[in-house]
Design a protein around this motif. Structure first.
Motif, PDB file in Angstrom:
ATOM      1  N   VAL A 131      28.920   0.808   0.758  1.00 20.32           N
ATOM      2  CA  VAL A 131      28.708   0.399   2.145  1.00 20.32           C
ATOM      3  C   VAL A 131      30.012   0.537   2.926  1.00 20.32           C
ATOM      4  O   VAL A 131      31.077   0.130   2.458  1.00 20.32           O
ATOM      5  N   ASP A 132      29.915   1.135   4.131  1.00 19.27           N
ATOM      6  CA  ASP A 132      31.054   1.261   5.038  1.00 19.27           C
ATOM      7  C   ASP A 132      30.954   0.189   6.127  1.00 19.27           C
ATOM      8  O   ASP A 132      29.872  -0.027   6.692  1.00 19.27           O
ATOM      9  N   ILE A 133      32.085  -0.438   6.426  1.00 17.79           N
ATOM     10  CA  ILE A 133      32.129  -1.478   7.449  1.00 17.79           C
ATOM     11  C   ILE A 133      33.089  -1.074   8.564  1.00 17.79           C
ATOM     12  O   ILE A 133      34.250  -0.742   8.299  1.00 17.79           O
ATOM     13  N   ASN A 134      32.607  -1.115   9.787  1.00 20.86           N
ATOM     14  CA  ASN A 134      33.467  -0.963  10.955  1.00 20.86           C
ATOM     15  C   ASN A 134      33.860  -2.367  11.411  1.00 20.86           C
ATOM     16  O   ASN A 134      33.057  -3.080  12.016  1.00 20.86           O
ATOM     17  N   ALA A 135      35.101  -2.737  11.111  1.00 18.89           N
ATOM     18  CA  ALA A 135      35.558  -4.099  11.400  1.00 18.89           C
ATOM     19  C   ALA A 135      36.328  -4.175  12.707  1.00 18.89           C
ATOM     20  O   ALA A 135      37.018  -5.169  12.963  1.00 18.89           O
ATOM     21  N   THR A 136      36.223  -3.139  13.554  1.00 20.40           N
ATOM     22  CA  THR A 136      36.989  -3.134  14.794  1.00 20.40           C
ATOM     23  C   THR A 136      36.203  -3.668  15.983  1.00 20.40           C
ATOM     24  O   THR A 136      36.754  -3.830  17.069  1.00 20.40           O
ATOM     25  N   GLY A 137      34.902  -3.939  15.790  1.00 18.66           N
ATOM     26  CA  GLY A 137      34.072  -4.421  16.887  1.00 18.66           C
ATOM     27  C   GLY A 137      34.066  -5.931  16.997  1.00 18.66           C
ATOM     28  O   GLY A 137      34.981  -6.622  16.543  1.00 18.66           O
ATOM     29  N   THR A 138      32.992  -6.434  17.584  1.00 22.07           N
ATOM     30  CA  THR A 138      32.884  -7.879  17.816  1.00 22.07           C
ATOM     31  C   THR A 138      31.877  -8.551  16.894  1.00 22.07           C
ATOM     32  O   THR A 138      31.801  -9.773  16.865  1.00 22.07           O
ATOM     33  N   ALA A 194      27.387  -1.454  12.743  1.00 25.42           N
ATOM     34  CA  ALA A 194      28.750  -1.558  12.224  1.00 25.42           C
ATOM     35  C   ALA A 194      28.795  -1.493  10.702  1.00 25.42           C
ATOM     36  O   ALA A 194      29.859  -1.260  10.123  1.00 25.42           O
ATOM     37  N   VAL A 195      27.666  -1.699  10.048  1.00 21.77           N
ATOM     38  CA  VAL A 195      27.605  -1.728   8.588  1.00 21.77           C
ATOM     39  C   VAL A 195      26.606  -0.661   8.147  1.00 21.77           C
ATOM     40  O   VAL A 195      25.400  -0.792   8.365  1.00 21.77           O
TER      41      VAL A 195
END
Length: 214
Positions: free
Chosen positions: A186-193, A199-200
């Motif tokens: 799983v890839d996580i984009n942790a730059t959002g809100t 984002a996941v």
């Protein structure tokens, strides 16, 4: 998890139970980094093991502490032993011949020295490196350096989760070289809100040469 892949269940769990804490950091204390969901993580390890079934690994190598959560079930699935690098040298290893490498931590800002006794990592070993998270890739790079210092060969890197924005996959690809797969679920984009399904995402599956459905 009936009817779902382990990766899909992990994705849903990150969305339902994960939290963004700022600075690109993700809190996963409810199922991974403090309290542990052994059923989910064992299923995820089995899915990763299937991706490396042809790698002919003879050892799994990880860093303490969270990496053990993948290395243990992954080694069971592959039918091999796993080694966890030491961050301190206990009395039982004093005088033993060690190989060591350093890695700065993204979360703590502290540089950690990892060490492994040559007696447990030897020339001829085919080593699959495992960790819970792939972020900057510095821990994976240090473990790869340990493997090579011991005269062994890295056959891949596996992790439950990754944060692609931090560049760890590219760093490891350069360190490990062509043909050595770097696999996460799983890839996580942790730059959002927030942690939502945009984002996941499911990670691409590089061992099979194709991407998972997202």
């Amino acid at each position: 998890m009936a009817g779902d892949s382990a990766a899909s269940t992990l994705r849903r769990t990150v969305v339902d139970e994960g939290e963004l804490v700022g600075g690109g950091l993700v809190r996963l204390t409810r199922f991974l980094n403090h309290q542990v969901d052994p059923v989910l993580l064992s299923a995820c390890a089995s899915e990763l093991a299937a991706r490396f079934s042809g790698a002919k690994a003879t050892k799994v190598l990880t860093a303490p502490v969270s990496g053990i959560l993948l290395a243990f079930p992954l080694s069971v699935c592959l039918g091999v032993r796993f080694v966890y690098a030491r961050t301190t040298v206990p009395g039982t290893l004093r005088g033993a011949e060690l190989v060591s490498a350093d890695a700065p931590s993204r979360t703590t800002g502290v540089t950690t020295t990892f060490s492994v006794a040559r007696a447990v990592l030897q020339p001829g070993d085919r080593v699959l490196i495992a960790d819970d998270f792939l972020a900057t890739g510095r821990t994976g790079r240090a473990l790869a350096q340990l493997v090579r210092a011991a005269g062994a060969e890295v056959v891949g890197f596996a992790a439950f989760l990754s944060k692609p924005a931090e560049g760890g996959r590219d760093l490891l690809a350069g360190e490990l070289g062509p043909g050595v797969p770097v696999e996460t679920l799983v890839d996580i984009n942790a730059t959002g809100t927030s942690l939502d399904y945009e984002a996941v995402l499911l990670s691409p599956c590089f061992s099979h040469g194709e991407a998972n459905d997202t």
